[in-house]
Design a protein around this motif. Sequence first.
Motif, mmCIF file in Angstrom:
data_model
loop_
_atom_site.group_PDB
_atom_site.id
_atom_site.type_symbol
_atom_site.label_atom_id
_atom_site.label_comp_id
_atom_site.label_asym_id
_atom_site.label_seq_id
_atom_site.Cartn_x
_atom_site.Cartn_y
_atom_site.Cartn_z
ATOM 1 N N ASP A 245 28.590 -29.437 -22.416
ATOM 2 C CA ASP A 245 27.692 -28.588 -21.626
ATOM 3 C C ASP A 245 27.742 -28.920 -20.143
ATOM 4 O OD1 ASP A 245 26.484 -31.091 -21.986
ATOM 5 O OD2 ASP A 245 24.459 -30.263 -22.006
ATOM 6 N N GLN A 246 28.378 -30.041 -19.801
ATOM 7 C CA GLN A 246 28.520 -30.439 -18.406
ATOM 8 C C GLN A 246 29.746 -29.812 -17.751
ATOM 9 O OE1 GLN A 246 25.952 -32.609 -17.044
ATOM 10 N NE2 GLN A 246 25.274 -31.660 -18.963
ATOM 11 N N TYR A 247 30.494 -29.033 -18.525
ATOM 12 C CA TYR A 247 31.734 -28.422 -18.049
ATOM 13 C C TYR A 247 31.690 -26.917 -18.299
ATOM 14 C CZ TYR A 247 33.418 -33.136 -17.522
ATOM 15 O OH TYR A 247 33.541 -34.439 -17.102
ATOM 16 N N PRO A 248 32.509 -26.155 -17.581
ATOM 17 C CA PRO A 248 32.546 -24.711 -17.830
ATOM 18 C C PRO A 248 32.868 -24.409 -19.292
ATOM 19 C CG PRO A 248 33.732 -25.245 -15.806
ATOM 20 C CD PRO A 248 33.400 -26.554 -16.466
ATOM 21 N N GLU A 249 32.374 -23.293 -19.759
ATOM 22 C CA GLU A 249 32.523 -22.946 -21.169
ATOM 23 C C GLU A 249 33.994 -22.917 -21.575
ATOM 24 O OE1 GLU A 249 30.480 -19.909 -24.373
ATOM 25 O OE2 GLU A 249 30.478 -19.386 -22.239
ATOM 26 N N HIS A 250 34.310 -23.604 -22.667
ATOM 27 C CA HIS A 250 35.662 -23.704 -23.226
ATOM 28 C C HIS A 250 36.634 -24.465 -22.322
ATOM 29 C CE1 HIS A 250 34.063 -21.069 -26.185
ATOM 30 N NE2 HIS A 250 34.120 -19.981 -25.447
ATOM 31 N N LEU A 251 36.115 -25.139 -21.303
ATOM 32 C CA LEU A 251 36.982 -25.910 -20.407
ATOM 33 C C LEU A 251 36.523 -27.365 -20.343
ATOM 34 C CD1 LEU A 251 37.759 -23.551 -17.382
ATOM 35 C CD2 LEU A 251 39.124 -24.003 -19.416
ATOM 36 N N ALA A 252 36.224 -27.918 -21.510
ATOM 37 C CA ALA A 252 35.842 -29.324 -21.601
ATOM 38 C C ALA A 252 36.986 -30.073 -22.276
ATOM 39 C CB ALA A 252 34.553 -29.490 -22.387
ATOM 40 N N PRO A 253 37.912 -30.639 -21.503
ATOM 41 C CA PRO A 253 39.066 -31.284 -22.118
ATOM 42 C C PRO A 253 38.678 -32.514 -22.930
ATOM 43 C CG PRO A 253 39.024 -31.686 -19.748
ATOM 44 C CD PRO A 253 37.949 -30.699 -20.030
ATOM 45 N N ALA B 253 27.590 -31.748 -3.827
ATOM 46 C CA ALA B 253 26.556 -30.768 -4.151
ATOM 47 C C ALA B 253 27.141 -29.380 -3.979
ATOM 48 C CB ALA B 253 25.341 -30.952 -3.245
ATOM 49 N N THR B 254 26.753 -28.472 -4.867
ATOM 50 C CA THR B 254 27.167 -27.073 -4.761
ATOM 51 C C THR B 254 25.921 -26.234 -4.519
ATOM 52 O OG1 THR B 254 27.077 -26.969 -7.187
ATOM 53 C CG2 THR B 254 29.239 -27.322 -6.184
ATOM 54 N N LEU B 255 25.853 -25.626 -3.364
ATOM 55 C CA LEU B 255 24.648 -24.926 -2.925
ATOM 56 C C LEU B 255 24.881 -23.420 -2.885
ATOM 57 C CD1 LEU B 255 23.680 -27.313 0.025
ATOM 58 C CD2 LEU B 255 23.183 -27.562 -2.421
ATOM 59 N N TYR C 110 27.217 -22.106 -9.229
ATOM 60 C CA TYR C 110 28.254 -22.409 -8.244
ATOM 61 C C TYR C 110 28.980 -23.715 -8.596
ATOM 62 C CZ TYR C 110 27.363 -18.559 -5.059
ATOM 63 O OH TYR C 110 27.279 -17.310 -4.508
ATOM 64 N N ARG C 111 28.282 -24.646 -9.203
ATOM 65 C CA ARG C 111 28.963 -25.862 -9.670
ATOM 66 C C ARG C 111 29.993 -25.494 -10.744
ATOM 67 N NH1 ARG C 111 28.606 -31.423 -9.912
ATOM 68 N NH2 ARG C 111 29.200 -32.371 -11.912
ATOM 69 N N THR C 112 29.637 -24.556 -11.602
ATOM 70 C CA THR C 112 30.545 -24.111 -12.651
ATOM 71 C C THR C 112 31.803 -23.497 -12.060
ATOM 72 O OG1 THR C 112 28.595 -23.634 -14.003
ATOM 73 C CG2 THR C 112 30.695 -22.717 -14.754
ATOM 74 N N THR D 86 28.753 -14.971 -10.779
ATOM 75 C CA THR D 86 28.946 -14.708 -12.205
ATOM 76 C C THR D 86 30.356 -14.263 -12.583
ATOM 77 O OG1 THR D 86 26.601 -14.137 -12.420
ATOM 78 C CG2 THR D 86 28.066 -13.431 -14.201
ATOM 79 N N PRO D 87 30.992 -13.339 -11.831
ATOM 80 C CA PRO D 87 32.333 -12.900 -12.235
ATOM 81 C C PRO D 87 33.377 -14.010 -12.260
ATOM 82 C CG PRO D 87 31.377 -11.357 -10.663
ATOM 83 C CD PRO D 87 30.498 -12.563 -10.671
ATOM 84 N N TRP D 88 33.092 -15.125 -11.627
ATOM 85 C CA TRP D 88 34.069 -16.216 -11.553
ATOM 86 C C TRP D 88 33.744 -17.382 -12.501
ATOM 87 C CZ3 TRP D 88 32.497 -13.487 -7.218
ATOM 88 C CH2 TRP D 88 33.513 -12.823 -6.497
ATOM 89 N N LEU D 89 32.723 -17.228 -13.341
ATOM 90 C CA LEU D 89 32.288 -18.354 -14.164
ATOM 91 C C LEU D 89 33.058 -18.489 -15.462
ATOM 92 C CD1 LEU D 89 28.398 -18.320 -13.761
ATOM 93 C CD2 LEU D 89 30.153 -19.335 -12.296
ATOM 94 N N GLY D 90 33.492 -17.381 -16.047
ATOM 95 C CA GLY D 90 34.212 -17.439 -17.313
ATOM 96 C C GLY D 90 33.332 -17.793 -18.494
ATOM 97 N N GLY D 91 32.015 -17.715 -18.347
ATOM 98 C CA GLY D 91 31.104 -18.060 -19.434
ATOM 99 C C GLY D 91 29.806 -18.603 -18.886
ATOM 100 N N ARG D 92 29.056 -19.289 -19.737
ATOM 101 C CA ARG D 92 27.739 -19.791 -19.325
ATOM 102 C C ARG D 92 27.897 -20.883 -18.266
ATOM 103 N NH1 ARG D 92 29.062 -24.534 -19.972
ATOM 104 N NH2 ARG D 92 29.549 -25.459 -21.983
ATOM 105 N N PRO D 93 26.880 -21.054 -17.407
ATOM 106 C CA PRO D 93 26.936 -22.126 -16.410
ATOM 107 C C PRO D 93 26.822 -23.502 -17.051
ATOM 108 C CG PRO D 93 25.287 -20.463 -15.827
ATOM 109 C CD PRO D 93 25.678 -20.216 -17.241
ATOM 110 N N VAL D 94 27.267 -24.513 -16.344
ATOM 111 C CA VAL D 94 27.040 -25.886 -16.781
ATOM 112 C C VAL D 94 25.539 -26.168 -16.704
ATOM 113 C CG1 VAL D 94 29.324 -26.616 -16.028
ATOM 114 C CG2 VAL D 94 27.389 -26.845 -14.462
ATOM 115 N N LYS D 95 25.102 -27.207 -17.400
ATOM 116 C CA LYS D 95 23.667 -27.451 -17.529
ATOM 117 C C LYS D 95 23.309 -28.855 -17.064
ATOM 118 C CE LYS D 95 23.452 -24.298 -21.480
ATOM 119 N NZ LYS D 95 23.115 -24.134 -22.911
ATOM 120 N N PRO D 96 22.077 -29.060 -16.628
ATOM 121 C CA PRO D 96 21.642 -30.424 -16.295
ATOM 122 C C PRO D 96 21.547 -31.276 -17.547
ATOM 123 C CG PRO D 96 19.790 -28.905 -16.183
ATOM 124 C CD PRO D 96 21.012 -28.070 -16.405
ATOM 125 N N VAL D 97 21.802 -32.569 -17.408
ATOM 126 C CA VAL D 97 21.723 -33.475 -18.549
ATOM 127 C C VAL D 97 20.306 -33.525 -19.097
ATOM 128 C CG1 VAL D 97 21.848 -35.892 -19.264
ATOM 129 C CG2 VAL D 97 23.688 -34.911 -17.896
#
Length: 456
Positions: free
Chosen positions: A49-57, A375-377, A387-389, A440-451
Amino acid sequence: MDTKNTERTESTQHSEGAERLLLPRSREANERLHAMIPGGAHTYAKGDDQYPEHLAPVISHGRGAHVWDVDGNRYIEYGSGLRSVSLGHAHPRVVEAVRRELDRGSNFVRPSIVEVEAAERFLATVPTAEMVKFAKNGSDATTAAVRLARAATGRPRVAICADHPFYSVDDWFIGTTPMNAGIPAATTELTVAFPYGDLAATEELLARYEGEVACLILEPATHTEPPPGYLSGLRELADRHGCVLVFDEMITGFRWSEAGAQGLYGVVPDLSTFGKALGNGFAVSALAGRRELMELGGLRDSRERVFLLSTTHGAETHALAAAMAVQTTYAEEGVTARLHALGERLSAGVRAAASAMGVGDHVVVRGRASNLVFATLDESGQPSQPYRTLFLRRLLAGGVLAPSLVVSSALDDADIDHTVDVVAQACAVYRKALDAGDPTPWLGGRPVKPVFRRLA
């Protein structure tokens, strides 16, 4: 990067193409992880969940500053092992020291001579401490410090610095986070908080709970340098109010100086805790401090005993050998200075790239050079998970695995230069998202989430 796992796709709302990383084996491995391991990882900060959706190696192996995932992709890695692998993966001096001990046995019914040697080496490295006890993780060490402070003072409350994100998995701290399920309110109420850098507010807290606060615990520095006189002011407040001053040096240890922040800033805590870089990925942590306090957990003291630290695997010989090799390498090879030099080069490059792409106020590098974060603002200058995603997704596509920008000494100039190039490409897309007012169009899925969040 292995091009067989990348392809060109077009956004449904934008004409420009963007490389998209495909990780079929990692996706399958993540599903297997979640089926058997709560959270899919043994540390929440490593969760998918700390990485973009389906991009957690999912990692296959690492060497130096690089790691390979199970799909065959190679990445330049930052924040290695959650800041623990500061010398790079499979560092030869550390690996050789570990191999020597493995052939001699790793755990016995009585202390090994390695425990003597490791304690002597540590106390020579951190001369402000008079005694040390080793464990396997940072949480055990910090909780032992809290227990010791409570026993020594006879007081119930713990004062934590509220501006620092993590101290322990134990109830006295986790109860203060949004993930406080299962922790009695009575326990949480005994932990109070003070702001970093504000001596007046801390003094007011100590006055409000006069005679109740057992310790002040904080990271002596993080992404901000301590204001002039701040740490010495805390030392004076602790002395005046009769509480124990504890420095959590899990991150600052070795990265600030070989002796941690206390060695750099010249302020001596009563107790301090070390880990992470101490073992270069091997499981070892340390509680160190004044003899008068530490002996409460010993056998040569007439006071009521404290069950301080008692761990079956706390003194595994190979982990202690790793710690000694790390300390020797830092001292002989000037590792702390190298970490700072690499971080300076990286931060300058990332800031220049962000500025050139018009996002210098939105992609912000912070922290000491040896411990950089970003930081991503959003459009309003507020921290943004979407934006972090976007940013992480572009870094991954460029072969950079960077939940932070924390360097290891295994990086070289070519790694830094490649990272800056990838950051520049990411910032170009970041600019387009800002102009569109929606990432949103550049995210490829749900945003990353805080721990730390109440619901999954």
